[in-house]
Enzyme design. Structure first.
Site, PDB file in Angstrom:
ATOM      1  N   LYS A 191       0.869  -1.178   0.000  1.00 20.22           N
ATOM      2  CA  LYS A 191       0.000   0.000   0.000  1.00 20.22           C
ATOM      3  C   LYS A 191       0.898   1.217   0.000  1.00 20.22           C
ATOM      4  O   LYS A 191       2.043   1.148   0.468  1.00 20.22           O
ATOM      5  CB  LYS A 191      -0.884   0.013   1.257  1.00 20.22           C
ATOM      6  CG  LYS A 191      -2.133   0.838   1.108  1.00 20.22           C
ATOM      7  CD  LYS A 191      -3.187   0.065   0.335  1.00 20.22           C
ATOM      8  CE  LYS A 191      -4.422   0.870   0.095  1.00 20.22           C
ATOM      9  NZ  LYS A 191      -5.492   0.011  -0.474  1.00 20.22           N
TER      10      LYS A 191
HETATM   11  P1  NAD Z   1     -13.155   7.246  -3.486  1.00 19.16           P
HETATM   12  O1  NAD Z   1     -12.230   8.328  -3.096  1.00 19.16           O
HETATM   13  O2  NAD Z   1     -13.520   7.073  -4.931  1.00 19.16           O
HETATM   14  O3  NAD Z   1     -14.551   7.394  -2.677  1.00 19.16           O
HETATM   15  C1  NAD Z   1     -14.616   7.504  -1.296  1.00 19.16           C
HETATM   16  C2  NAD Z   1     -16.031   7.948  -0.907  1.00 19.16           C
HETATM   17  O4  NAD Z   1     -16.135   7.957   0.517  1.00 19.16           O
HETATM   18  C3  NAD Z   1     -16.404   9.344  -1.385  1.00 19.16           C
HETATM   19  O5  NAD Z   1     -17.764   9.359  -1.763  1.00 19.16           O
HETATM   20  C4  NAD Z   1     -16.204  10.194  -0.121  1.00 19.16           C
HETATM   21  O6  NAD Z   1     -16.998  11.391  -0.119  1.00 19.16           O
HETATM   22  C5  NAD Z   1     -16.688   9.224   0.927  1.00 19.16           C
HETATM   23  N1  NAD Z   1     -16.205   9.539   2.268  1.00 19.16           N
HETATM   24  C6  NAD Z   1     -14.978   9.953   2.650  1.00 19.16           C
HETATM   25  N2  NAD Z   1     -14.948  10.152   3.980  1.00 19.16           N
HETATM   26  C7  NAD Z   1     -16.185   9.848   4.434  1.00 19.16           C
HETATM   27  C8  NAD Z   1     -16.788   9.855   5.704  1.00 19.16           C
HETATM   28  N3  NAD Z   1     -16.099  10.235   6.787  1.00 19.16           N
HETATM   29  N4  NAD Z   1     -18.081   9.465   5.803  1.00 19.16           N
HETATM   30  C9  NAD Z   1     -18.765   9.078   4.704  1.00 19.16           C
HETATM   31  N5  NAD Z   1     -18.255   9.047   3.477  1.00 19.16           N
HETATM   32  C10 NAD Z   1     -16.986   9.440   3.350  1.00 19.16           C
HETATM   33  O7  NAD Z   1     -12.536   5.920  -2.887  1.00 19.16           O
HETATM   34  P2  NAD Z   1     -12.845   4.401  -3.321  1.00 19.16           P
HETATM   35  O8  NAD Z   1     -11.811   3.975  -4.294  1.00 19.16           O
HETATM   36  O9  NAD Z   1     -14.292   4.257  -3.627  1.00 19.16           O
HETATM   37  O10 NAD Z   1     -12.494   3.634  -1.970  1.00 19.16           O
HETATM   38  C11 NAD Z   1     -13.423   3.504  -0.896  1.00 19.16           C
HETATM   39  C12 NAD Z   1     -12.959   2.408   0.032  1.00 19.16           C
HETATM   40  O11 NAD Z   1     -12.843   1.173  -0.704  1.00 19.16           O
HETATM   41  C13 NAD Z   1     -11.582   2.611   0.673  1.00 19.16           C
HETATM   42  O12 NAD Z   1     -11.584   2.019   1.949  1.00 19.16           O
HETATM   43  C14 NAD Z   1     -10.659   1.834  -0.248  1.00 19.16           C
HETATM   44  O13 NAD Z   1      -9.451   1.450   0.380  1.00 19.16           O
HETATM   45  C15 NAD Z   1     -11.541   0.651  -0.556  1.00 19.16           C
HETATM   46  N6  NAD Z   1     -11.168  -0.092  -1.763  1.00 19.16           N
HETATM   47  C16 NAD Z   1     -11.093   0.535  -2.968  1.00 19.16           C
HETATM   48  C17 NAD Z   1     -10.774  -0.219  -4.095  1.00 19.16           C
HETATM   49  C18 NAD Z   1     -10.746   0.396  -5.463  1.00 19.16           C
HETATM   50  O14 NAD Z   1     -10.593  -0.353  -6.447  1.00 19.16           O
HETATM   51  N7  NAD Z   1     -10.928   1.695  -5.616  1.00 19.16           N
HETATM   52  C19 NAD Z   1     -10.509  -1.595  -3.991  1.00 19.16           C
HETATM   53  C20 NAD Z   1     -10.623  -2.193  -2.739  1.00 19.16           C
HETATM   54  C21 NAD Z   1     -10.959  -1.437  -1.633  1.00 19.16           C
END
Ligand code: NAD
Length: 415
Positions: free
Chosen positions: A108
Site C-alpha cells: 500500500k
Molecule cells: P473514493 O475516493 O472514490 O470514494 C470515497 C467515498 O467515501 C467518497 O464518496 C467520499 O466522499 C466518501 N467519504 C470519505 N470520507 C467519508 C466519511 N467520513 N463518511 C462518509 N463518506 C466518506 O474511494 P474508493 O476507491 O471508492 O475507496 C473507498 C474504500 O474502498 C476505501 O476504503 C478503499 O481502500 C476501498 N477499496 C477501494 C478499491 C478500489 O478499487 N478503488 C478496492 C478495494 C478497496
C-alpha cells in the site's frame, strides 16, 4: 505474544492476525514473521504550487509481503494517510491476494495530502514526484501500485509515464487501473463494485433473502460505492440511501440518476431527495449495509444502532474489533473486506496478465473470470466458517494467512 499498541487501523489488523495465528495454531516464530512488514519506505514529496510556493508532503510505500509474488496495492491521497495506516492496509492486501489465490504479496502507499485543495497540474506534479521517489522499489516484477481513495486512472497514467520515461521504454505493467488506451483492462473501473455485488448476492443466498426487492444502504459514493450500487440494482435490489463525506440522502430514483446529478453539481442533493447524517444512514433498517468509505466507520459507538442483516465491507477495515463483537451478538453476517472488495485486485491481476502478454480480453472474459475467482473464494470461506464454526472474517483470514504461512515455510529462511 507482545501487547499491541498502535493506531486504530493497525491495531485492528494486528488483532485480527493475532486471533488467526491462534486459530491456525501457528507458533511465535510464525507470528513474528507474519506480523512484520518487509519493506517500509517514507519519502518527502516536494511540490511547487501554481503560485510558486513550495510545500513538502510525506509519502509512503509499504511492501508488507513478497513471499507469494510481487507486492501489490493501491495508492491513497488523503490527509489522514500515515505510516501505521499504510502498514495496516498493506497487511490486508497480503491476506486478500492470498485468499483469492493471486500470485502476489501485499503493498500500500500514499501521500498525506488534501487532494481537493490542489489543481490538476499540482496533482500531476505531486504524483510524478512521488513516483520518482518510490521508483527504486516498484516495477512490474517488484511492486505494482493501483488507484485507491483520492487517486484514479489519471494518476495511474502519470505514474506509468514517469516510470516509463525513466526506463527509456513503455512499461504498462508497472501499475494497474490505467486508462484502456494505455493498457488498462476492460471492467477494471467497476471491478471492486462488481465484486461487492457478487458478495451481496452470495450473502443473501446464505441468509435466504430474495435479492428482488431486498434493500441496501451504501456509505461512500465514490469508485466503490457507486459501482456497488449499480451492481445491487442489477440484482433487483432497492438502494435505499447513499452518502459521501458531507452526509447521506434517500429518495432518489436510481443510483445512476443520483450519479448524474453528482457529476453535474458535485453534491448528492438531487431534487426530491431527503438528507440525513452519516450515522443516521448507518442505522437505517435494511437487508444489507455496505460501508464503502474509510476505515473504522463501524466502531463501538456506531455499531450498536446498526439494523442491517448483512454487512458487506466495500471499504478496507471499516469495522473495528469492538464493532465486530457487537455484530456477532446481533447475528449479523459480516462479509469481510479481504473477500468483499477483492474484485478490484482480481481485475488488476487480469490487467497485469494482459499487459505482460500484450493480449487483451473482451469484457465478457473479464466478468466471467472475476465471477469464477470471487465466487470460488466466497464458497471456500463459507465452508471453512462452517467447518471451524468461526465467523466469515476468521475463516477468510485463516485461508489467507494460512497460505502465506505455508509459502514462508516452503521457501525457508535465507540464509
Ligand atoms: P473514493 O475516493 O472514490 O470514494 C470515497 C467515498 O467515501 C467518497 O464518496 C467520499 O466522499 C466518501 N467519504 C470519505 N470520507 C467519508 C466519511 N467520513 N463518511 C462518509 N463518506 C466518506 O474511494 P474508493 O476507491 O471508492 O475507496 C473507498 C474504500 O474502498 C476505501 O476504503 C478503499 O481502500 C476501498 N477499496 C477501494 C478499491 C478500489 O478499487 N478503488 C478496492 C478495494 C478497496
Amino acid at each position: 505474544m507482545a501487547e499491541i499498541t498502535h493506531s486504530t487501523a493497525l491495531n485492528t489488523a494486528l488483532s485480527q492476525l493475532q486471533s488467526t495465528v491462534k486459530l491456525l495454531k501457528l507458533d511465535d516464530n510464525d507470528w513474528r514473521t507474519l506480523s512484520t512488514p518487509r519493506r517500509v519506505l517514507e519519502v518527502a514529496v516536494p511540490l511547487r504550487r501554481d503560485n510558486g510556493s513550495v510545500e513538502m508532503y510525506k509519502g509512503y510505500r509499504v511492501q508488507y509481503s513478497t513471499t507469494r509474488g510481487p507486492a501489490k496495492g493501491g495508492i491513497r491521497f488523503h490527509p489522514e494517510v500515515d505510516m501505521n495506516e499504510t502498514i495496516a492496509l498493506a497487511m490486508l492486501m497480503t491476506w486478500k491476494c492470498a485468499l483469492t489465490n493471486l500470485p502476489y504479496g501485499g503493498a500500500k502507499g500514499g501521500i498525506a495530502v488534501d487532494i481537493q485543495n490542489l489543481s490538476l497540474s499540482e496533482n500531476e506534479r505531486l504524483t510524478r514526484r512521488y513516483t520518482s521517489e518510490i521508483l527504486p522499489i516498484i516495477g512490474p516484477e517488484r511492486d505494482i501500485p493501483a488507484p485507491d481513495v483520492g487517486t484514479d486512472e489519471r494518476n495511474m497514467a502519470w505514474m506509468m509515464d514517469t516510470y516509463s520515461v525513466n526506463a527509456g521504454f513503455s512499461v504498462p505493467g508497472v501499475v494497474t487501473g490505467k486508462p484502456i488506451v494505455l493498457g488498462g483492462s476492460l471492467g477494471r473501473n467497476s471491478a471492486t463494485g462488481d465484486g461487492v455485488g457478487i458478495a451481496v448476492k452470495e450473502a443473501l443466498r446464505v441468509k435466504n433473502i430474495d435479492p428482488k426487492g431486498a434493500t441496501v444502504v451504501i456509505q461512500g459514493f465514490g469508485k466503490v460505492g457507486y459501482w456497488a450500487g449499480v451492481a445491487c440494482e442489477s440484482l433487483g435490489m432497492k438502494v435505499l440511501a447513499v452518502s459521501d463525506v458531507h452526509g447521506g440522502v434517500t429518495g432518489f430514483r436510481s443510483v445512476n440518476d443520483l450519479w448524474k446529478h453528482f457529476q453535474e453539481h458535485g453534491n448528492l442533493n438531487a431534487p426530491g431527495t431527503e438528507k440525513m447524517t452519516n450515522t443516521e444512514l448507518l442505522h437505517l433498517s435494511c437487508d444489507v449495509l455496505v460501508p464503502a468509505a474509510l476505515s473504522d466507520a463501524l466502531n463501538a459507538e456506531t455499531a450498536q444502532g446498526v439494523q442491517a442483516k448483512i454487512i458487506v465491507e466495500g471499504a478496507n477495515a471499516p469495522t473495528t474489533p469492538e464493532a465486530d463483537a457487537i455484530f456477532k451478538d446481533k447475528g449479523i453476517l459480516v462479509v469481510p473486506d479481504i473477500l468483499a472488495n477483492a474484485g478490484g485486485v482480481i481485475v488488476s491481476y487480469f490487467e497485469w496478465v494482459q499487459d505482460k502478454q500484450n493480449f487483451f480480453w473482451n469484457i465478457d472474459e473479464v466478468k466471467e473470470n472475476l465471477n469464477n475467482i470471487l465466487t470460488r473464494s466466497i464458497k471456500e470461506v463459507e465452508s471453512t466458517s462452517l467447518q471451524y464454526k468461526v465467523s466469515w472474517r476468521d475463516a477468510a483470514m485463516m485461508i489467507g494467512v494460512g497460505r502465506v504461512a505455508e509459502a514462508h515455510k516452503l521457501r525457508g529462511l535465507y540464509p
